[in-house]
Write a protein that holds these residues in place. Structure first.
Motif, PDB file in Angstrom:
ATOM      1  N   PRO A 208       0.833  -1.216   0.000  1.00  0.00           N
ATOM      2  CA  PRO A 208       0.000   0.000   0.000  1.00  0.00           C
ATOM      3  C   PRO A 208       0.865   1.262   0.000  1.00  0.00           C
ATOM      4  O   PRO A 208       2.003   1.256   0.489  1.00  0.00           O
ATOM      5  N   HIS A 209       0.326   2.318  -0.533  1.00  0.00           N
ATOM      6  CA  HIS A 209       1.005   3.620  -0.561  1.00  0.00           C
ATOM      7  C   HIS A 209       0.111   4.631   0.143  1.00  0.00           C
ATOM      8  O   HIS A 209      -1.079   4.746  -0.167  1.00  0.00           O
ATOM      9  N   TYR A 210       0.710   5.389   1.074  1.00  0.00           N
ATOM     10  CA  TYR A 210      -0.039   6.397   1.837  1.00  0.00           C
ATOM     11  C   TYR A 210       0.600   7.757   1.622  1.00  0.00           C
ATOM     12  O   TYR A 210       1.838   7.903   1.674  1.00  0.00           O
ATOM     13  N   ASP A 211      -0.225   8.776   1.365  1.00  0.00           N
ATOM     14  CA  ASP A 211       0.323  10.121   1.209  1.00  0.00           C
ATOM     15  C   ASP A 211      -0.712  11.178   1.568  1.00  0.00           C
ATOM     16  O   ASP A 211      -1.894  10.894   1.791  1.00  0.00           O
ATOM     17  N   ARG A 231      -4.643   9.908   1.508  1.00  0.00           N
ATOM     18  CA  ARG A 231      -4.985   8.872   0.539  1.00  0.00           C
ATOM     19  C   ARG A 231      -4.232   7.575   0.810  1.00  0.00           C
ATOM     20  O   ARG A 231      -3.069   7.575   1.215  1.00  0.00           O
ATOM     21  N   LEU A 232      -4.922   6.471   0.588  1.00  0.00           N
ATOM     22  CA  LEU A 232      -4.302   5.147   0.639  1.00  0.00           C
ATOM     23  C   LEU A 232      -4.557   4.454  -0.693  1.00  0.00           C
ATOM     24  O   LEU A 232      -5.705   4.335  -1.127  1.00  0.00           O
ATOM     25  N   VAL A 233      -3.474   4.011  -1.349  1.00  0.00           N
ATOM     26  CA  VAL A 233      -3.579   3.321  -2.638  1.00  0.00           C
ATOM     27  C   VAL A 233      -3.170   1.863  -2.433  1.00  0.00           C
ATOM     28  O   VAL A 233      -2.102   1.582  -1.884  1.00  0.00           O
ATOM     29  N   THR A 234      -4.004   0.931  -2.860  1.00  0.00           N
ATOM     30  CA  THR A 234      -3.701  -0.492  -2.739  1.00  0.00           C
ATOM     31  C   THR A 234      -3.896  -1.178  -4.083  1.00  0.00           C
ATOM     32  O   THR A 234      -4.628  -0.691  -4.955  1.00  0.00           O
ATOM     33  N   ARG A 235      -3.255  -2.313  -4.237  1.00  0.00           N
ATOM     34  CA  ARG A 235      -3.438  -3.122  -5.445  1.00  0.00           C
ATOM     35  C   ARG A 235      -4.811  -3.793  -5.380  1.00  0.00           C
ATOM     36  O   ARG A 235      -5.163  -4.396  -4.373  1.00  0.00           O
ATOM     37  N   HIS A 236      -5.588  -3.651  -6.442  1.00  0.00           N
ATOM     38  CA  HIS A 236      -6.924  -4.241  -6.490  1.00  0.00           C
ATOM     39  C   HIS A 236      -6.802  -5.764  -6.549  1.00  0.00           C
ATOM     40  O   HIS A 236      -5.931  -6.297  -7.254  1.00  0.00           O
ATOM     41  N   PRO A 237      -7.641  -6.499  -5.816  1.00  0.00           N
ATOM     42  CA  PRO A 237      -7.535  -7.965  -5.810  1.00  0.00           C
ATOM     43  C   PRO A 237      -7.737  -8.606  -7.184  1.00  0.00           C
ATOM     44  O   PRO A 237      -7.270  -9.730  -7.408  1.00  0.00           O
TER      45      PRO A 237
END
Length: 260
Positions: A208-211, A231-237
């Protein structure tokens, strides 16, 4: 003392350091409040049950009027909302009059500030921060709620990002609605390029990426406002070798970025 009343609010106008009647130009068809504040060198103060709002155009407001406003607003109960225009509307909420006066002093000193960018992004370690509740749940649970997230596809060859789905309770939906062609959803803009930089990293690593992000964006009313969000960016399943997808959860909230 000259003032007007709008709904349940009292409205005051300040010009050259003194209270004045509401400008006649305010009733002119097509006249926007920003233009009125800029060309008229005015400061507008509204007072209601939810507190006090001081509004001005940084390049247009007369300093004497801002000095008058900052010394006078303590007459009314807070909180104090400062709304000022520098390449877009900034909004700051301050609880006590002393802090509000000090902040107006700081902003007076920055009245001629020209911002070098319309978007600022600051990556941060989520383990060292207190995250908004919906971001924290997504990070700890490893599953992003559909209603608060936005899904984006990424074309790794062209770098093109496309918004595929907007959650009904997402930050985008709250401000712009569910349409995939509103300002934050447009592909190829400077905003899109800045916020999508993290997507490639998330797809490669799976982490995950947080910024924190502070961006000037045009709203549905056509005016530009500075929007702070985390914002939190995650890889979609469902992301795979052919279909690269990320999920984004955002929260409109103060950020650790000092633009002004």
């Amino acid at each position: 003392m000259s003032f007007g009343q709008s709904g349940d609010q009292l409205e005051f106008w300040i010009e050259n350091g003194a209270l004045v009647a509401k400008p006649e130009a305010a009733s002119t068809p097509g006249m926007t409040e920003r233009t009125l504040l800029d060309r008229g060198n005015l400061v507008r103060v509204t007072v209601g049950e939810t507190g006090v709002t001081v509004k001005w155009h940084a390049f247009g407001a007369n300093w004497a009027s801002l000095y008058f406003a900052k010394e006078w607003i303590g007459t009314f109960s807070g909180p104090y909302r400062l709304q000022y225009f520098i390449s877009g509307w900034f909004t700051e909420m301050i609880d006590d009059p002393v802090s509000a006066r000090n902040r107006i002093d700081q902003l007076i000193a920055k009245s001629d500030l020209h911002l070098s960018s319309r978007i600022y992004v600051r990556p941060l370690d989520p383990t060292t921060r207190v995250l908004p509740e919906n971001l924290r749940r997504a990070l700890e649970g490893g599953k992003v709620p559909q209603e608060t997230s936005v899904d984006c596809s990424v074309d790794e060859e062209t770098g093109r990002v496309k918004v595929e789905r907007i959650g009904a309770n997402s930050a985008i939906a709250k401000l712009w609605g569910m349409s995939p062609v509103t300002t934050p959803c447009l592909s190829g803009t400077s905003y899109d390029k800045a916020v999508s930089l993290a997507y490639g990293e998330v797809l490669r690593t799976g982490r995950p990426h947080y910024d924190h992000i502070y961006a000037a964006m045009m709203g549905p009313d056509g005016d530009v406002a500075w929007i702070p969000y985390q914002r939190l960016v995650t890889r979609h399943p469902e992301s795979n070798g052919y279909h690269k997808l990320v999920s984004v959860v955002s929260e409109l909230t103060p950020v650790e970025i000092a633009v002004v």
